[in-house]
Every structure is written in structure tokens, then in C-alpha cells.
Design an enzyme around this catalytic site. Structure first.
Site, PDB file in Angstrom:
ATOM      1  N   CYS A 114       0.816  -1.224   0.000  1.00 47.07           N
ATOM      2  CA  CYS A 114       0.000   0.000   0.000  1.00 47.07           C
ATOM      3  C   CYS A 114       0.844   1.267   0.000  1.00 47.07           C
ATOM      4  O   CYS A 114       0.350   2.349  -0.301  1.00 47.07           O
ATOM      5  CB  CYS A 114      -0.960   0.018   1.186  1.00 47.07           C
ATOM      6  SG  CYS A 114      -2.153  -1.314   1.125  1.00 47.07           S
ATOM      7  N   HIS A 252      -3.158   7.505   2.370  1.00 43.56           N
ATOM      8  CA  HIS A 252      -3.579   6.185   1.890  1.00 43.56           C
ATOM      9  C   HIS A 252      -4.969   5.907   2.451  1.00 43.56           C
ATOM     10  O   HIS A 252      -5.251   6.176   3.620  1.00 43.56           O
ATOM     11  CB  HIS A 252      -2.579   5.119   2.351  1.00 43.56           C
ATOM     12  CG  HIS A 252      -3.040   3.716   2.099  1.00 43.56           C
ATOM     13  ND1 HIS A 252      -3.574   3.332   0.892  1.00 43.56           N
ATOM     14  CD2 HIS A 252      -3.075   2.620   2.894  1.00 43.56           C
ATOM     15  CE1 HIS A 252      -3.909   2.046   0.957  1.00 43.56           C
ATOM     16  NE2 HIS A 252      -3.614   1.598   2.172  1.00 43.56           N
ATOM     17  N   ASN A 282     -10.011   0.051   0.082  1.00 41.85           N
ATOM     18  CA  ASN A 282      -8.551   0.103   0.072  1.00 41.85           C
ATOM     19  C   ASN A 282      -8.049  -0.470  -1.256  1.00 41.85           C
ATOM     20  O   ASN A 282      -8.128  -1.672  -1.485  1.00 41.85           O
ATOM     21  CB  ASN A 282      -8.009  -0.710   1.258  1.00 41.85           C
ATOM     22  CG  ASN A 282      -6.495  -0.672   1.345  1.00 41.85           C
ATOM     23  OD1 ASN A 282      -5.812  -0.228   0.426  1.00 41.85           O
ATOM     24  ND2 ASN A 282      -5.971  -1.159   2.464  1.00 41.85           N
TER      25      ASN A 282
HETATM   26  N1  ACO Z   1     -18.159  -8.356   9.388  1.00 39.50           N
HETATM   27  C1  ACO Z   1     -18.601  -8.544  10.637  1.00 39.50           C
HETATM   28  N2  ACO Z   1     -17.794  -8.837  11.667  1.00 39.50           N
HETATM   29  C2  ACO Z   1     -16.475  -8.925  11.411  1.00 39.50           C
HETATM   30  C3  ACO Z   1     -15.945  -8.728  10.119  1.00 39.50           C
HETATM   31  C4  ACO Z   1     -16.859  -8.450   9.096  1.00 39.50           C
HETATM   32  N3  ACO Z   1     -16.455  -8.233   7.815  1.00 39.50           N
HETATM   33  N4  ACO Z   1     -14.611  -8.878  10.179  1.00 39.50           N
HETATM   34  C5  ACO Z   1     -14.301  -9.133  11.451  1.00 39.50           C
HETATM   35  N5  ACO Z   1     -15.421  -9.167  12.192  1.00 39.50           N
HETATM   36  C6  ACO Z   1     -15.541  -9.426  13.619  1.00 39.50           C
HETATM   37  C7  ACO Z   1     -14.323 -10.118  14.181  1.00 39.50           C
HETATM   38  O1  ACO Z   1     -14.444 -11.517  14.003  1.00 39.50           O
HETATM   39  C8  ACO Z   1     -14.396  -9.727  15.639  1.00 39.50           C
HETATM   40  O2  ACO Z   1     -15.328 -10.530  16.301  1.00 39.50           O
HETATM   41  P1  ACO Z   1     -14.987 -11.115  17.773  1.00 39.50           P
HETATM   42  O3  ACO Z   1     -14.823  -9.874  18.621  1.00 39.50           O
HETATM   43  O4  ACO Z   1     -16.195 -11.918  18.086  1.00 39.50           O
HETATM   44  O5  ACO Z   1     -13.726 -11.891  17.618  1.00 39.50           O
HETATM   45  C9  ACO Z   1     -14.977  -8.313  15.599  1.00 39.50           C
HETATM   46  O6  ACO Z   1     -15.602  -8.173  14.310  1.00 39.50           O
HETATM   47  C10 ACO Z   1     -13.965  -7.214  15.765  1.00 39.50           C
HETATM   48  O7  ACO Z   1     -12.886  -7.445  14.875  1.00 39.50           O
HETATM   49  P2  ACO Z   1     -11.569  -6.591  14.930  1.00 39.50           P
HETATM   50  O8  ACO Z   1     -10.554  -7.173  14.021  1.00 39.50           O
HETATM   51  O9  ACO Z   1     -11.199  -6.367  16.355  1.00 39.50           O
HETATM   52  O10 ACO Z   1     -12.116  -5.204  14.336  1.00 39.50           O
HETATM   53  P3  ACO Z   1     -11.362  -3.831  14.236  1.00 39.50           P
HETATM   54  O11 ACO Z   1     -12.132  -2.797  14.924  1.00 39.50           O
HETATM   55  O12 ACO Z   1      -9.901  -3.951  14.548  1.00 39.50           O
HETATM   56  O13 ACO Z   1     -11.473  -3.494  12.659  1.00 39.50           O
HETATM   57  C11 ACO Z   1     -10.195  -3.611  10.613  1.00 39.50           C
HETATM   58  C12 ACO Z   1     -10.938  -4.388  11.713  1.00 39.50           C
HETATM   59  C13 ACO Z   1     -11.191  -2.772   9.845  1.00 39.50           C
HETATM   60  C14 ACO Z   1      -9.518  -4.614   9.694  1.00 39.50           C
HETATM   61  C15 ACO Z   1      -9.129  -2.690  11.246  1.00 39.50           C
HETATM   62  O14 ACO Z   1      -8.391  -3.405  12.187  1.00 39.50           O
HETATM   63  C16 ACO Z   1      -8.159  -2.077  10.231  1.00 39.50           C
HETATM   64  O15 ACO Z   1      -8.524  -1.211   9.459  1.00 39.50           O
HETATM   65  N6  ACO Z   1      -6.894  -2.485  10.260  1.00 39.50           N
HETATM   66  C17 ACO Z   1      -5.852  -1.846   9.433  1.00 39.50           C
HETATM   67  C18 ACO Z   1      -5.959  -2.142   7.978  1.00 39.50           C
HETATM   68  C19 ACO Z   1      -4.860  -1.410   7.262  1.00 39.50           C
HETATM   69  O16 ACO Z   1      -4.590  -0.239   7.501  1.00 39.50           O
HETATM   70  N7  ACO Z   1      -4.101  -2.068   6.418  1.00 39.50           N
HETATM   71  C20 ACO Z   1      -2.898  -1.398   5.895  1.00 39.50           C
HETATM   72  C21 ACO Z   1      -2.847  -1.275   4.508  1.00 39.50           C
HETATM   73  S1  ACO Z   1      -3.362  -2.710   3.646  1.00 39.50           S
HETATM   74  C22 ACO Z   1      -2.051  -3.232   2.649  1.00 39.50           C
HETATM   75  O17 ACO Z   1      -0.915  -2.870   2.785  1.00 39.50           O
HETATM   76  C23 ACO Z   1      -2.346  -4.320   1.628  1.00 39.50           C
END
Ligand code: ACO
Length: 325
Positions: A114, A252, A282
Site C-alpha cells: 500500500c 492512503h 482500500n
Molecule cells: N463483518 C462482521 N464482523 C467482522 C468482520 C466483518 N467483515 N470482520 C471481522 N469481524 C468481527 C471479528 O471476528 C471480531 O469478532 P470477535 O470480537 O467476536 O472476535 C470483531 O468483528 C472485531 O474485529 P476486529 O478485528 O477487532 O475489528 P477492528 O475494529 O480492529 O477493525 C479492521 C478491523 C477494519 C480490519 C481494522 O483493524 C483495520 O482497518 N486495520 C488496518 C488495515 C490497514 O490499515 N491495512 C494497511 C494497509 S493494507 C495493505 O498494505 C495491503
């Protein structure tokens, strides 16, 4: 007098097909509300079955050249930032060169996930400053949909396809002050010790397959917030400027919460931040040039505006570029 790399034109391309969050509900166990609340994403564009990253890159490059009224035969370097090339080789960059009838020139791909477009801008800037090239097509293009595990709800709802491009041109007649147009500095970083937080579980020399994205979202989120803030501070300090001198932050587009947190740490209102994550999801290396073109064509970013570009991604990698547009 000094030499600067000036962003002369921007362009972009998005595949026609749109998948809304409601559409995602029929693919995996998720809800529109969860996706929007956790990431800010409302929809994403998805490439057609027979569409490739090079197709997207070529369309974005054409748009940039047309927008700037720049002749393809003036281009002497093509750099494509991508994580999803059509083939292991040749590069997407040489496909762009062939399609646009660009004469023999430097052409290669950059892989920094990214952060790819930020890295590509940094490399292009160095090429121009050193006199190795004058007119560089810098493209970010991705077909993330092809490396997603469409059964993994923790990743497949977050990504989309698209491409963006800029043309950088050398200007030898600048005074060397912050009033000039062009790139002032680039700040590129990586921490390979964090390579397992975000990766693809395949590749030519390991599995001989393409593989799918695997991400420890929470961990990546934590480092994204920290690294974005650090690199922005580093860029401001290197140029001896304060956040109020920045007209537009072009981050980004991974997650609205990461973007808001960076803006807050800078003391910048969200009215000074380019946001497209809601519309594009993304798109990895394509997200920044897509956002930039969106803001330029939408009349937000104008000639002479100070812009701060920043991104982070797999590796982990991160970086920023400061420029007067
Ligand atoms: N729909 C519903 N529930 C979901 C989903 C979904 N699509 N995905 C995960 N959940 C659930 C999980 O299972 C978890 O349930 P649990 O608490 O029962 O275990 C709950 O939702 C919370 O999940 P978290 O992973 O804690 O959610 P979080 O608030 O951290 O958000 C996210 C997740 C959006 C992925 C976030 O962590 C994020 O944006 N991370 C960074 C991504 C990023 O910046 N990537 C960098 C660039 S990408 C690249 O380089 C290719």
C-alpha cells in the site's frame, strides 16, 4: 536555481462494476453497518473477469497524459507501483509503455504494497533531481480482488480495484524555496520484522501460486496510526513547516479511523483531508493517486496548494511526500 520534480498532471481509472456493502452481505457473514463503522467503506469497484492490472494502469496513464496535454513520446521513465501484476514478469510498466507507444525508456514496477505509490514518487523524484529522467509517468494500479480470499470476511470487505497516475516533470528554473512548485522531500521507511502482520500466502518461489491476503487487522491498525503520525512529524520537521501550512492531506485510503487519527494528531480539520475510502475501499498502491486525481478533478486541490501525501502497508512499509501541486 535548482531542479524540482513537478506534478504536472493526474489521472485515474476505476472498473465499472461496483460492489456495495449490501452486496458484501450476500458473499460473507457481515453487515453494511459493521463495514462502514469499522472502516468507513461504503462501496468498492471490482475489475471484470478479463480485466488486468495493466488495463487499469494504461487507462489511468492515458487520463493523466490527456489531462496535462502531454505527448506520450516525451515520457522517459515509467514506474508502476503494484502488488498485483498481471504476470510474475514482465512488469506492468513495460505493458503500459507498449500500449501507449512510448519510445524506449526506463520502465519498472515497485513493490511496497500500500506504500508503493509513495515509494514510486520518492524514486521518481530522485531520478529527476539527479538528471536521470525529465518526464516520468508514476502509476499506482491494483486488482486486489484477485488476491482476496472471498470467504474471509476480515479482509475481503476492505479492498477494491483501481488505478491512478501522475506525470512528474523536471523544472530547472525554481528558486529552491517552499514557494516553488514540486516535490520538497520524500521519507520512506520499512520494518521487515513486521512482515508477518500482513502478507500474501503464496508466490512464485514458495508455493508457485498467487496466494491470498492474510492480515492481523488490529495489529496493523495500531502501527498504522503510530507510523503515520511519526512520518508526518518527520516530514514537517525536515521542511521546517507547521501543519497549518498544509492545504491538503492526501492519505492512503485504508480506514477512515486511521485517516481521522492522523488528521487529529496534525490538528487538521477533516475539511483539509482528501477522503475516498468510502467510495473506493482500500485499493493499495492505487489509493493515493486515485484520491489525488479525485481531489484535483473535483476542484479541491488547486495549482500552488501544499499537499502532504502519506501511506503505509504490508512489510510493514510507510512513507510521506511533501509537494506544492
Ligand atoms: N463483518 C462482521 N464482523 C467482522 C468482520 C466483518 N467483515 N470482520 C471481522 N469481524 C468481527 C471479528 O471476528 C471480531 O469478532 P470477535 O470480537 O467476536 O472476535 C470483531 O468483528 C472485531 O474485529 P476486529 O478485528 O477487532 O475489528 P477492528 O475494529 O480492529 O477493525 C479492521 C478491523 C477494519 C480490519 C481494522 O483493524 C483495520 O482497518 N486495520 C488496518 C488495515 C490497514 O490499515 N491495512 C494497511 C494497509 S493494507 C495493505 O498494505 C495491503
Amino acid at each position: 536555481m535548482t531542479r524540482r520534480a513537478v506534478i504536472q498532471a493526474t489521472g485515474s481509472y476505476l472498473p465499472k462494476k461496483i460492489l456495495t456493502n449490501a452486496d458484501m452481505e450476500s458473499i460473507v457473514d457481515t453487515s453494511s453497518e459493521w463495514i462502514e463503522q469499522r472502516s468507513g467503506i461504503k462501496q468498492r469497484h471490482i475489475g471484470a473477469e478479463n480485466e488486468t492490472t495493466a488495463d487499469l494502469a494504461i487507462a489511468a496513464a492515458r487520463d493523466a497524459l490527456d489531462s496535462g496535454n502531454i505527448a506520450p513520446d516525451s515520457i522517459d521513465c515509467i514506474i508502476v507501483a503494484t502488488t498485483t501484476p498481471d504476470q510474475t514478469f514482465p512488469s506492468v510498466a513495460v505493458k503500459v509503455q507498449a500500449a501507449l507507444n512510448i519510445p524506449q525508456c526506463i520502465a519498472f514496477d515497485v513493490q511496497a504494497v500500500c506504500t508503493g505509490f509513495v515509494y514510486a514518487l520518492g524514486v521518481a523524484n530522485s531520478f529527476i533531481i539527479s538528471g536521470q529522467a525529465r518526464n516520468i509517468l508514476v502509476i499506482g494500479a491494483e486488482m486486489m480482488s484477485k488476491i482476496l480470499n472471498w470467504e474471509d470476511r476480515t479482509t475481503c470487505v476492505l479492498f477494491g480495484d483501481g488505478a491512478g497516475a501522475v506525470v512528474l516533470q523536471a523544472d530547472e528554473n525554481v528558486q529552491g524555496t517552499l514557494d516553488d512548485r514540486g516535490i520538497f522531500s520524500s521519507h520512506l521507511h520499512a520494518n521487515g520484522a513486521q512482515k508477518d502482520l500482513l502478507y500474501v500466502d503464496g508466490g512464485p518461489s514458495s508455493t508457485q501460486t498467487t496466494g491470498h491476503i492474510v492480515m492481523q487487522g488490529k495489529e496493523v491498525f495500531k502501527y498504522a496510526v503510530q507510523y503515520m503520525s511519526d512520518v508526518v512529524k518527520e516530514t514537517l520537521a525536515a521542511n521546517d513547516i507547521t501543519p497549518d501550512q498544509i492545504d491538503w492531506l492526501v492519505p492512503h485510503q485504508a480506514n477512515i479511523r486511521i485517516i481521522e487519527s492522523t488528521a487529529k494528531k496534525l490538528g487538521m480539520g477533516m475539511d483539509k483531508v482528501v477522503v475516498t475510502v468510502d467510495q473506493h475501499g482500500n485499493t493499495s498502491a492505487a489509493s493515493i493517486p486515485l484520491a489525488l486525481d479525485n481531489a484535483v478533478k473535483g476542484g479541491k486541490i488547486k495549482r500552488g496548494d501544499m499537499i502532504l501525501i502519506e501511506g503505509m502497508g504490508g512489510g510493514l512499509t510507510w512513507g510521506a511526500v511533501l509537494a506544492r501541486f
